[in-house]
Write a protein that holds these residues in place. Structure first.
Motif, short mmCIF file in Angstrom:
data_model
loop_
_atom_site.label_atom_id
_atom_site.label_comp_id
_atom_site.label_asym_id
_atom_site.label_seq_id
_atom_site.Cartn_x
_atom_site.Cartn_y
_atom_site.Cartn_z
N ARG A 1 16.95 -9.03 -24.27
CA ARG A 1 15.71 -8.40 -24.76
C ARG A 1 14.66 -9.51 -24.79
N GLU B 1 12.32 -10.67 -26.41
CA GLU B 1 11.71 -10.60 -27.74
C GLU B 1 10.36 -11.31 -27.76
N VAL C 1 20.38 -18.70 -32.52
CA VAL C 1 21.05 -17.52 -31.98
C VAL C 1 20.77 -16.25 -32.80
N MET C 2 20.07 -16.39 -33.90
CA MET C 2 19.79 -15.21 -34.73
C MET C 2 18.88 -14.22 -34.03
N GLY D 1 17.83 -14.24 -30.43
CA GLY D 1 17.79 -14.78 -29.09
C GLY D 1 17.15 -13.77 -28.15
N PHE E 1 21.81 -12.33 -25.85
CA PHE E 1 22.72 -12.39 -27.00
C PHE E 1 23.91 -11.47 -26.77
N MET F 1 26.52 -8.72 -27.87
CA MET F 1 26.58 -7.57 -28.78
C MET F 1 27.85 -6.78 -28.52
N VAL G 1 23.31 -7.63 -39.39
CA VAL G 1 24.41 -8.01 -38.49
C VAL G 1 25.01 -6.81 -37.77
N GLY G 2 24.67 -5.60 -38.23
CA GLY G 2 25.19 -4.43 -37.53
C GLY G 2 24.32 -3.23 -37.82
N HIS G 3 24.41 -2.23 -36.94
CA HIS G 3 23.62 -1.03 -37.11
C HIS G 3 24.43 0.14 -36.57
N GLY H 1 26.25 -0.84 -33.20
CA GLY H 1 26.13 -2.21 -32.68
C GLY H 1 26.52 -3.27 -33.70
N ARG I 1 24.69 -13.32 -33.12
CA ARG I 1 23.89 -13.50 -34.35
C ARG I 1 24.79 -13.84 -35.54
#
Ligand code: ATP
Ligand code: MG
Length: 439
Positions: free
Chosen positions: A140, A142, A149-150, A152, A155, A157, A283-285, A317, A322
């Motif tokens: 992505r 960004e 790495v938080m 990036g 990254f 996933m 950290v997750g979704h 995810g 991260r």
């Protein structure tokens, strides 16, 4: 591994570009190196941690009945035109043309691709439910890659996708992932709080972000202070049960990300000193989105009564890369990283205080081969550095256990055993050292 042969380029100086502690420590410990903004190489020490996190994520996904596959990083633009997201995604998407001028892209996520796989192979309600996942690099572009790495651009996933015939099935899949996430993060020594998150046009309440509280986090969050007392370990789960009671227990208190925050509800559900307004790391979704993609892409299945219906889907995810930064953010002190054992790059750091003393070196060699052959991950500091430097390196890279071997101890048959967390520090007989870690 012998430190004298290991590729672990540690830094004494604090790199000036790193603004948060996890980024600084990961650079100093020689875990990662940046190649361009938000894009990193994982050096051997960092890769060990990344693999450990990946293993825990995989084990918990498998346990929850999710099946692993591997989809490519490069995807055809046409699938994204079908869903309508090719234009919506904007500049975050890295667009590529192949030699024939066909539009391709580096996947930022995989809903379209997995829906395509599904629609080409599954036609009947009899083949449902299905839960599929992969662990793959994403890209992505960004706006502001930062914090190592938080955030990036490239990254790693873990993304799972659920396919069900109806809402009730989708809710059960959602609950499975909810519980699997609690277990996954707890195994990494983290307390991740599930917080109500934006559901967009889908509505309902099936969207949660798993947040680790941290001042350096990018998300503004609001939750009831009692979450701090929750025990994150969820034992004895049967994934065939309806897991709604576990989900209810974890969602009965107020917890919301800023998109979903409601000041009045917060004031009444988390009054006075119970109101925690803070920051966190996502950290997750997990997210239920119904027929959003299946309808647009024609992923339908035949019901028992013969009618056709678009499959109900959700996506789930975890930010694997991260998490490396997030764990360092949660687990460090002034001297360096304090890894939880489950993700540590090495479990034991074996420190030889005097390599030119033959009895000391012989003892170290014996311990090193004993530990290695018992399957214990050990990093043996066999370099000719001063003791102070060896301790500093060991504390920086954060191995959970140190075995310190010096001439005086060896003469009386003991070595020093220290935990990085500081709760154990004492002498043990040399002969018991291997058994202490083996088995
Ligand atoms: P954010 O709000 O942090 O940008 P997101 O909502 O875009 O995240 P998702 O699309 O839900 O994230 O991705 C799933 C997980 O991937 C996130 O929970 C997060 O842990 C991780 N992730 C997302 N973007 C990045 C990134 N740029 N770098 C590292 N990890 C990321
Ligand atoms: Mg994002």
């Amino acid at each position: 591994m012998r430190l004298s042969r290991y590729f672990m380029p540690t830094l004494r100086e604090t790199p000036s570009e790193a603004r948060i502690v996890s980024h600084r420590l990961m650079l100093r410990a020689g875990m990662i190196r940046q190649s361009s903004a938000g894009i990193y190489s994982w050096l051997p020490l960092g890769l060990r941690v990344l693999k450990n996190i990946e293993r825990i994520v995989r084990e918990e996904q498998d346990a929850a009945g999710c099946q692993e596959l591997l989809m490519p990083t490069i995807q055809p633009a046409d699938l994204w035109r079908e869903s309508g997201r090719y234009d919506d995604y904007g500049k975050e998407m890295l667009r590529i043309a192949d030699r024939h001028g066909r539009d391709m892209l580096f996947g930022p996520t995989n809903e379209e691709l997995v829906t395509d796989i599904f629609r080409n192979s599954v036609k009947s309600y009899r083949d449902l439910p299905k839960l599929l996942y992969h662990i793959q690099w994403k890209f992505r572009d960004e706006v502001r890659p930062r914090f190592g790495v938080m955030r990036g651009r490239e990254f790693l996933m873990k993304d799972s996708y659920s396919f069900d015939l109806d809402y009730e099935g989708a809710r059960r899949a959602y609950n499975r992932m909810f519980v699997a996430y609690l277990r996954t993060f707890a195994r990494m020594g983290l307390k991740a709080i599930p917080m109500a998150a934006d559901t967009g046009p889908i509505g309902g309440d099936l969207s949660h972000e798993f947040i680790i509280l941290a001042d350096t986090g990018e998300s503004e969050v609001f939750c009831h202070a009692d979450y701090l007392e929750f025990d994150p370990h969820v034992g004895g789960v049967d994934y065939d049960d309806d897991l709604q009671p576990v989900v209810d227990e974890w969602t009965r208190l107020y917890a919301a990300t800023d998109d979903k925050h409601d000041a009045d509800a917060f004031a009444s559900r988390a009054p006075g000193e119970k109101a925690l307004r803070t920051r966190g790391i996502e950290v997750g979704h997990i997210f239920y989105f119904g027929a959003k993609y299946s309808e647009a892409m024609g992923a339908t299945v035949q019901r028992a009564d013969g009618s056709e219906a678009p499959v109900e889907m959700g996506s789930y995810g975890i930010g694997v890369s991260r998490l490396v930064g997030a764990i360092v953010e949660a687990c460090h002190d002034d001297a360096g990283i304090v890894w939880p054992e489950s993700v540590a790059p090495f479990r034991v750091g074996l420190i030889n205080l005097k390599i030119d003393d033959s009895a000391t070196t012989e003892t170290c060699e014996r311990l090193y081969s004993g530990l290695s052959s018992s399957g214990v991950d050990v990093l043996y500091d066999d370099t000719d550095e001063r003791a102070g430097v060896k301790f500093a390196t060991s504390e920086l890279i954060g191995t959970p256990w140190q075995l310190v071997v010096g001439p005086r101890g060896v003469a009386s048959g003991v070595v020093e055993l220290k935990s990085r967390a500081g709760d154990v520090d004492g002498e043990i007989p040399i002969d018991s050292a291997v058994a202490r870690f083996a088995g």
